[in-house]
Design an enzyme around this catalytic site. Structure first.
Site: not given
Lengths: 259, 259, 259, 259
Positions: C150, C154
C-alpha cells in the site's frame, strides 16, 4: 541561484514543472513563454509574481535565465531549442517531435556554443532507470524479452519506451538470436521482433503504463519492472535533469545517459 | 482399499506414479503393464513384491484392480482406455494423443458401462487451478490476456496449457473484443489471437514452465500466475484424481473440472 | 424493474453508486436518504427527478423500494439495516462498522423476515475474487503466505483485506505449519503470523492498494495478485451484488461467498 | 594463456568450476588442491591429464598458475588466500567464512604484493546485478523494501544476499525513514528493519532462491527481481571474475563492484 525560463508553462506538463521548480532550493523561475496568454498575472499560473511573461521568442531580452525548460508542442520545439542554444541557455527538453536531422543540427549547435543540454522523451525515473539497467544487464544476459502493459485506449503497439529499450539493449549486447527455429501455432505468439529481441504488448483496462524486461541465463533469471501510475512521476526526472544540466558539455539524448 | 494397475510404470512419469501410490494410504498397486520388461522382479521398479506384471492387454486377468492409471504413449492410450472401460476399471489418464473422436467414443463407453474416469493433459495443481480460476474470473473480467514463459528449447508457441486456458476462458466469457482498432508498428507485438484473447509466449534460458493470466477492469487488475519448477509437481494432481475418480459418473476431461 | 433506495447517496461512494444504478438496465433509483440535504432537488445529486429524498428513517413511506443500498457511516449502519429488514427491503451494505453481535442479530432478522441480503467490506471484484480463489487453493496448497503493498500513508499493517484473506484461508486449509523451527537474524523478517499463515506488509509511495497470495508445493508455485489502482473499481462488485441479492435467502457476509 | 589452480576442485562447486575453466578459451587448469585425494588421476575429476594435484600448500611449486580459484571450506580459506597472495597468485574466492579482520589483512597483503583479486559470497549474475542496480536506484528512490523468497528448508531469515543488498542500499541512499508512525495489528507484519529498510522473507516449498527489491516514488514504482533456479547459475559470475581479475589492483569484495 540557477534561473529558469519555462516554455509552455501553462500546459499540463508545464504547470507541474512550475510547481517543481518553485519547490527546488537554489532554483528560481524568472521567465515564462506561452503563445496564448489570457491572463497577464504570473501568479494566476502559480509563477512567482516577478516572473516575466512572453508570447514570442523575439520579445525575450538577453540573459533572463540560465536554463530553458521546454514543455511545448512538436511544431514549436525545434525553433525554441535553436533559439535557446544561440542565446546562451542550457536546454532541458521534454517536448517530442524533433527529427533525427534536427537532433544532429542541435547537437552541433550545442558544441559550437560551448553549452550542454538534455533532450528526453521520458522523464519518469522508473522508466529511465529500467532503460539504463537493461542496457547494462544485456552485456551479461544476451537472452532478453520485453513485455509492456498499457490501458486499452493506447492504440499503437509496442510503446515508444519499450521500443527504445530494445534499441538500447541491441547496441549493448553481443550479436545473438534466441530460439531461432521455433514455430508459432498462433501467429504473433512470439511477439514483435527488433533485431532478435522479442517485444510483447498487453492492452487491458485498469492498467496505466508498465514495462518489464526479462533476462534469462543458465539456471537463473533477472527481471526489471517499472510501473507508472500517475503523470506526476515525470517530475522526478526533470529535477535530476535541472540539477545536472550545468555539468554537461554536449546535448545528451536520453536521461538514462547521465545517471 | 482401492487397487491400482499402472500402465507404463517403467517410464519416467510412471516411476513417479509408483512412488506416489506406494505413499497413499488406502491405495495399493496390484498390477503393472509395460510393453518391454527387461526385469521380471517388481521390486526392481519400486513396485510391491506382490505386483503382477504384464506386457500385453490380453494377459491381464479380470478384476485385478479398481483403477487404471495410464502414463503410456500416444499410440497405446486409446486401446488401453477402451480395454479399461470394457473390463470394469476406472481410468485416470495422463497420456496425451487421444483424438476428439476417440474422446467422444470413450465418453460414451464410460456411460454405457456405468463408470467414471478422468483424462488430463496436465496434472500440475498450480496449472490446473490457474485454468479453473481463470475460467471463473472471465465471467466478471471479460478483458484478459495470457503470457506464458518457457525455456528456450521449447520450439512451439504458445504452449498447450496456455491455449487450453484461452479455450476455457472463451467458453465462459461474454462475447468481447478488447482494443479492436489498434495498430502494430512491429508485427506480432500484440501477440497471438484466440477468439479475441491475446496470447504471448516468452522463450528464455533459465525459465522452466510458467503461465500468467492477466485480467483488467475499471481501476483494477487481477493476475493469476503458476510456476512449474520441476516435473515432480505433476504428482499432486494425480493424487487428487485417484482420490476422486470413484465419485465420478462420467469420463471427465480436465482435472480443473472436478476441483 | 427493481427499485433501489440509496442511503448515503451524497457521499463519495454514494455518488458513484448513483451513477452505477442509473446505468443498470432493469434497475431504478426511487428514493434517497441523507442526514443533511442542503439542496432538495434530486437532479443536483445526479438522481432521477422523481427520486424521493428523506433525512430520517421515520419519514420513509412503506414499499418505496425493493433494495436498500447502504453507503453511510459506522454510526448509522446498524439502525439502517435493522430498519430495512423490518420494512421489507433487501439490504446491500458497503458501510463498515457492524459488530459481530450486530451481524448475528441482523442475520436472524433476515431469516425471520424471509429476506436475503449482503454485507461486504470490499466490493472490488479483483480483491473479492482473490479471496475466493485463495480460499479454494488452500485445500490443495496448505503452504501459503500473503504480501500486501500500500501507499506510505496507510498507517496500519496488515491491511483488513489481507487479514480477511488469511482468515478465509485458515478456515479452509488442513492444520498446517510451514518451517516451524526457523530463526530470524532481523526480528520481523518472517512477517506477522495468523494461525501459521505469514503476512507481509509493504508501504511505499507510488503504490495504491495491492495484494498477493503465494502458494508453494513440491516443484511448483501458484500466485494470485490483485491491484486496485482507483476507487471506481468498487462499483463492479456492487453491480454483481444488486443483480444477485434477490436470489439470496439469508444475510451473506462477503461478496466472495456468492460468486 | 592464463593458468588456473583450483582449490577444492573435488567439491560440488569445484567440479562445476573445472567444467567452466575447461570450456573457457585462453584459460587452462594447471594445478588442483584438495585435502583428500582418493584417486590420483586428474582425469577422474574432469581435469586435464597434465594437471598437477596437491594435498597441502607446502607441496605446491612456485609459479604453477596465475590465478588461485578457491571453492574450499570456511576453515581453509584464510590460509589459502594468504598463501596465494604471498606466492604471486591472483585470488578469485567463492568460499565464505572470512572475518572482517581477515578481509582487512588480506586487502593489505594484496596491496603490498601489487596484486589484485576478488572475494564474492555470490557469483550468480542475476543476484549480483540486482545488488548493483539496487545500489544505484537508491540514489533516486530512497523509499525501498526487500522481499526474498526461499524453499521451506532454509532456516534463517532474511537471506545473506538480501541483507547484503540492504547494506549496499543503505550506503548509497540519503538518510531516510518511510512511514515512521505506523502501527502493526500483527507483530512483524512490516518486516525486519535494517537502518530503515524493511526486509520480508517468504519460505515456501517449490520456491528455490528469489529476491525482489521494490522502490516507490511519487506516482511510480521500480522493481528489480532475480530468480535462481539452479546452482549452475553461479558459474556465469565466476567466468566474469576470471576474465577480469588481471585488471584489478586491489582485493575487491563483491562481484557487483567490478561490473
Amino acid at each position: 541561484m540557477k534561473t529558469v525560463l519555462i516554455a509552455g508553462f501553462n500546459g499540463s506538463m508545464g504547470q507541474q514543472a512550475v510547481k517543481l521548480v518553485n519547490s527546488m532550493e537554489g532554483f528560481a523561475i524568472t521567465a515564462g513563454l506561452a503563445h496564448h496568454l489570457p491572463d497577464s498575472d504570473p501568479t494566476s499560473y502559480g509563477l512567482p509574481a516577478s516572473t516575466q511573461l512572453f508570447t514570442s521568442l523575439n520579445e525575450i531580452p538577453a540573459g533572463i535565465a540560465d536554463i530553458w525548460l521546454d514543455f511545448t508542442v512538436p511544431t514549436a520545439v525545434y525553433a525554441n531549442v535553436k533559439y535557446a542554444l544561440t542565446h546562451g541557455y542550457r536546454p532541458v527538453v521534454g517536448t517530442t517531435g524533433l527529427t533525427d536531422d534536427q537532433e544532429v543540427e542541435l547537437k552541433k549547435l550545442t558544441q559550437d556554443n560551448h553549452l550542454g543540454g538534455l533532450i528526453a522523451s521520458n522523464f519518469g525515473m522508473s522508466a529511465v532507470l529500467l532503460m539504463k539497467f537493461a542496457q547494462e544487464a544485456a552485456k551479461y544476459f544476451p537472452d532478453v524479452e520485453i513485455i509492456e502493459m498499457h490501458h486499452e485506449d493506447k492504440k499503437d503497439a509496442p510503446s515508444g519506451t519499450a521500443l527504445n529499450t530494445a534499441k538500447l539493449i541491441s547496441k549493448n549486447r553481443p550479436a545473438h538470436q534466441t530460439a531461432p527455429d521455433e514455430t508459432e501455432s498462433l501467429a504473433g505468439s512470439r511477439g514483435g521482433d527488433y533485431e532478435g529481441i522479442k517485444l510483447h504488448a498487453v492492452r487491458l483496462p485498469g492498467y496505466v503504463a508498465h514495462e518489464q524486461v526479462l533476462f534469462g541465463g543458465a539456471g537463473e533469471a533477472l527481471t526489471i519492472r517499472q510501473d507508472s501510475f500517475d503523470r506526476k512521476s515525470f517530475m522526478s526526472g526533470v529535477k535530476v535533469a535541472l540539477e545536472q544540466v550545468h555539468t554537461l558539455d554536449q546535448l545528451v539524448v536520453g536521461l538514462e545517459q547521465i545517471l
